[in-house]
Design a protein around this motif. Structure first.
Motif, PDB file in Angstrom:
ATOM      1  N   PHE A  95       0.903  -1.054  -0.107  1.00  0.00           N
ATOM      2  CA  PHE A  95       0.063  -0.203   0.168  1.00  0.00           C
ATOM      3  C   PHE A  95       0.698   1.264  -0.106  1.00  0.00           C
ATOM      4  CE2 PHE A  95      -3.515  -2.242   2.424  1.00  0.00           C
ATOM      5  CZ  PHE A  95      -3.919  -3.146   1.170  1.00  0.00           C
ATOM      6  N   ALA A  96       0.366   2.288  -0.761  1.00  0.00           N
ATOM      7  CA  ALA A  96       1.016   3.518  -0.993  1.00  0.00           C
ATOM      8  C   ALA A  96       0.712   4.303   0.438  1.00  0.00           C
ATOM      9  CB  ALA A  96       0.910   4.336  -2.199  1.00  0.00           C
ATOM     10  N   ASP A  97       1.481   5.194   0.785  1.00  0.00           N
ATOM     11  CA  ASP A  97       1.236   6.188   2.062  1.00  0.00           C
ATOM     12  C   ASP A  97      -0.028   6.752   2.098  1.00  0.00           C
ATOM     13  OD1 ASP A  97       3.711   5.334   3.041  1.00  0.00           O
ATOM     14  OD2 ASP A  97       4.749   7.147   2.353  1.00  0.00           O
ATOM     15  N   LYS A  98      -0.541   7.123   0.630  1.00  0.00           N
ATOM     16  CA  LYS A  98      -1.609   7.909   0.510  1.00  0.00           C
ATOM     17  C   LYS A  98      -2.583   6.951  -0.130  1.00  0.00           C
ATOM     18  CE  LYS A  98       0.133  12.157   1.861  1.00  0.00           C
ATOM     19  NZ  LYS A  98      -0.509  13.144   2.569  1.00  0.00           N
ATOM     20  N   LEU A  99      -2.825   5.567   0.008  1.00  0.00           N
ATOM     21  CA  LEU A  99      -3.725   4.714  -0.332  1.00  0.00           C
ATOM     22  C   LEU A  99      -5.080   5.351  -0.678  1.00  0.00           C
ATOM     23  CD1 LEU A  99      -4.259   1.886  -1.837  1.00  0.00           C
ATOM     24  CD2 LEU A  99      -4.632   1.027   0.548  1.00  0.00           C
ATOM     25  N   LYS A 104       5.045   0.819 -10.564  1.00  0.00           N
ATOM     26  CA  LYS A 104       5.929  -0.235 -10.437  1.00  0.00           C
ATOM     27  C   LYS A 104       7.189   0.301 -10.544  1.00  0.00           C
ATOM     28  CE  LYS A 104       6.958  -4.352 -12.875  1.00  0.00           C
ATOM     29  NZ  LYS A 104       6.867  -5.414 -13.906  1.00  0.00           N
ATOM     30  N   ASP A 105       7.919  -0.016  -9.645  1.00  0.00           N
ATOM     31  CA  ASP A 105       9.387   0.411  -9.511  1.00  0.00           C
ATOM     32  C   ASP A 105       9.897  -0.794  -9.367  1.00  0.00           C
ATOM     33  OD1 ASP A 105      11.785   1.897  -9.182  1.00  0.00           O
ATOM     34  OD2 ASP A 105      11.438   2.715  -7.234  1.00  0.00           O
ATOM     35  N   GLY A 106      10.939  -1.329 -10.304  1.00  0.00           N
ATOM     36  CA  GLY A 106      11.463  -2.639 -10.520  1.00  0.00           C
ATOM     37  C   GLY A 106      10.459  -3.726 -10.180  1.00  0.00           C
ATOM     38  N   ASP A 107      10.788  -4.535  -9.304  1.00  0.00           N
ATOM     39  CA  ASP A 107       9.921  -5.762  -8.954  1.00  0.00           C
ATOM     40  C   ASP A 107       8.641  -5.346  -8.187  1.00  0.00           C
ATOM     41  OD1 ASP A 107      10.728  -7.175 -11.043  1.00  0.00           O
ATOM     42  OD2 ASP A 107      12.418  -8.204  -9.207  1.00  0.00           O
ATOM     43  N   THR A 108       8.745  -4.242  -7.733  1.00  0.00           N
ATOM     44  CA  THR A 108       7.825  -3.510  -6.317  1.00  0.00           C
ATOM     45  C   THR A 108       6.760  -2.842  -6.977  1.00  0.00           C
ATOM     46  OG1 THR A 108       9.501  -3.374  -5.038  1.00  0.00           O
ATOM     47  CG2 THR A 108       7.521  -2.342  -4.287  1.00  0.00           C
ATOM     48  N   ALA A 109       5.389  -3.517  -6.617  1.00  0.00           N
ATOM     49  CA  ALA A 109       4.101  -2.931  -7.166  1.00  0.00           C
ATOM     50  C   ALA A 109       3.433  -2.272  -6.070  1.00  0.00           C
ATOM     51  CB  ALA A 109       3.027  -3.924  -7.618  1.00  0.00           C
ATOM     52  N   THR A 110       3.251  -0.925  -5.985  1.00  0.00           N
ATOM     53  CA  THR A 110       2.531  -0.058  -5.013  1.00  0.00           C
ATOM     54  C   THR A 110       1.272   0.202  -5.490  1.00  0.00           C
ATOM     55  OG1 THR A 110       4.935   0.769  -4.501  1.00  0.00           O
ATOM     56  CG2 THR A 110       2.946   1.907  -3.538  1.00  0.00           C
ATOM     57  N   ALA A 111       0.433  -0.001  -4.415  1.00  0.00           N
ATOM     58  CA  ALA A 111      -1.244   0.229  -4.969  1.00  0.00           C
ATOM     59  C   ALA A 111      -1.400   1.722  -4.324  1.00  0.00           C
ATOM     60  CB  ALA A 111      -2.186  -0.651  -4.020  1.00  0.00           C
ATOM     61  N   ARG A 112      -2.061   2.626  -5.221  1.00  0.00           N
ATOM     62  CA  ARG A 112      -2.140   3.733  -5.092  1.00  0.00           C
ATOM     63  C   ARG A 112      -3.846   3.946  -4.849  1.00  0.00           C
ATOM     64  NH1 ARG A 112       1.024   8.497  -6.701  1.00  0.00           N
ATOM     65  NH2 ARG A 112      -0.603   9.293  -7.584  1.00  0.00           N
ATOM     66  N   LEU A 113      -4.516   3.267  -5.613  1.00  0.00           N
ATOM     67  CA  LEU A 113      -5.893   3.232  -5.691  1.00  0.00           C
ATOM     68  C   LEU A 113      -6.527   1.980  -5.805  1.00  0.00           C
ATOM     69  CD1 LEU A 113      -8.496   4.886  -5.934  1.00  0.00           C
ATOM     70  CD2 LEU A 113      -8.212   4.892  -8.369  1.00  0.00           C
ATOM     71  N   ILE A 114      -7.420   1.333  -5.113  1.00  0.00           N
ATOM     72  CA  ILE A 114      -8.097   0.235  -4.960  1.00  0.00           C
ATOM     73  C   ILE A 114      -9.456   0.663  -5.196  1.00  0.00           C
ATOM     74  CG2 ILE A 114      -8.650  -1.985  -3.745  1.00  0.00           C
ATOM     75  CD1 ILE A 114      -6.067  -1.722  -2.837  1.00  0.00           C
TER      76      ILE A 114
END
Length: 174
Positions: A131-135, A161-171
Motif C-alpha cells: 500500500f502507498a502512504d496515501k492509498l 511499479k518500481d523494479g519488481d515492487t508494485a505499490t497500490a495507490r488506488l483500489i
C-alpha cells in the motif's frame, strides 16, 4: 492466437494513448499533490471497467459541443471489449517529472494485511501489492477504508511499479 495478439495490441496501444494524453497537459506537481493525485490510476481503472469517481475531469470531453460525433462501424467496441476483458497490464509513460510505469489489475483478493494485498486474476496471474502512504480505496464511487479489502472481494487495483515492487495507490472494490 491472432485474436489474442490483436486484443493485447489494442489493450497496450489504448492504455499507452490514454496515458500519453493524460500526461501531456500535466503541469509541475507539488510534493503534496503528487502523493495524493491518483487521477492517472483512476483513469486506468475506469478504462477497465471500475468507476471510482476520481477520474480526472480536466481531460477534454469526448463529445463535441456542436453535437454528437458520428461513429463509424466498429468504433467504440474496442473500449467496451477492454472494459470487460482486461485482467492486468502496465504502461510506461514519459511525464514532465520523469518516467512513470503505471500498472493495473482486476481480480480477487487472495490475501490482505494492514500494509498490502495479493490479487489473483482469472488467468492465474497473481500480484502482491504494497500500500502507498496515501492509498485511496473506493467502493460504489465513495471513499472506503482499507479494512474493507478482504479475502474473496473483487477489486481493481492501480498503482506504480518500481523494479519488481508494485505499490497500490488506488483500489476500487466491486
Amino acid at each position: 492466437m491472432t485474436r489474442t495478439r490483436i486484443a493485447l495490441t489494442v489493450t497496450t496501444l489504448s492504455l499507452a494513448g490514454l496515458f500519453g494524453l493524460t500526461a501531456c497537459g500535466a503541469g509541475p506537481a507539488t510534493p503534496a499533490t503528487a502523493a495524493a493525485d491518483v487521477s492517472d490510476e483512476a483513469t486506468v481503472l475506469a478504462q477497465v471497467g471500475f468507476e471510482t469517481g476520481l477520474e480526472d475531469d480536466s481531460t477534454p470531453s469526448t463529445a463535441a459541443s456542436t453535437g454528437p460525433k458520428k461513429r463509424g462501424p466498429g468504433q467504440g467496441t474496442g473500449r467496451r471489449f477492454l472494459k470487460k476483458n482486461t485482467l492486468h497490464g502496465e504502461v510506461t509513460v514519459q511525464t514532465k517529472n520523469g518516467v512513470k510505469t503505471v500498472i493495473v489489475q482486476r481480480g480477487t483478493v487472495t490475501a490482505a494485511s494492514a500494509d498490502g494485498v495479493t490479487v489473483k486474476s482469472t488467468d492465474g496471474f497473481a500480484q502482491t501489492w504494497s500500500f502507498a502512504d496515501k492509498l485511496k480505496v473506493v467502493q460504489d464511487r465513495k471513499p472506503a477504508e482499507a479494512s474493507a479489502i478482504k479475502t474473496g472481494v473483487q477489486v481493481g487495483v492501480a498503482g506504480l511499479k518500481d523494479g519488481d515492487t508494485a505499490t497500490a495507490r488506488l483500489i476500487a472494490i466491486k
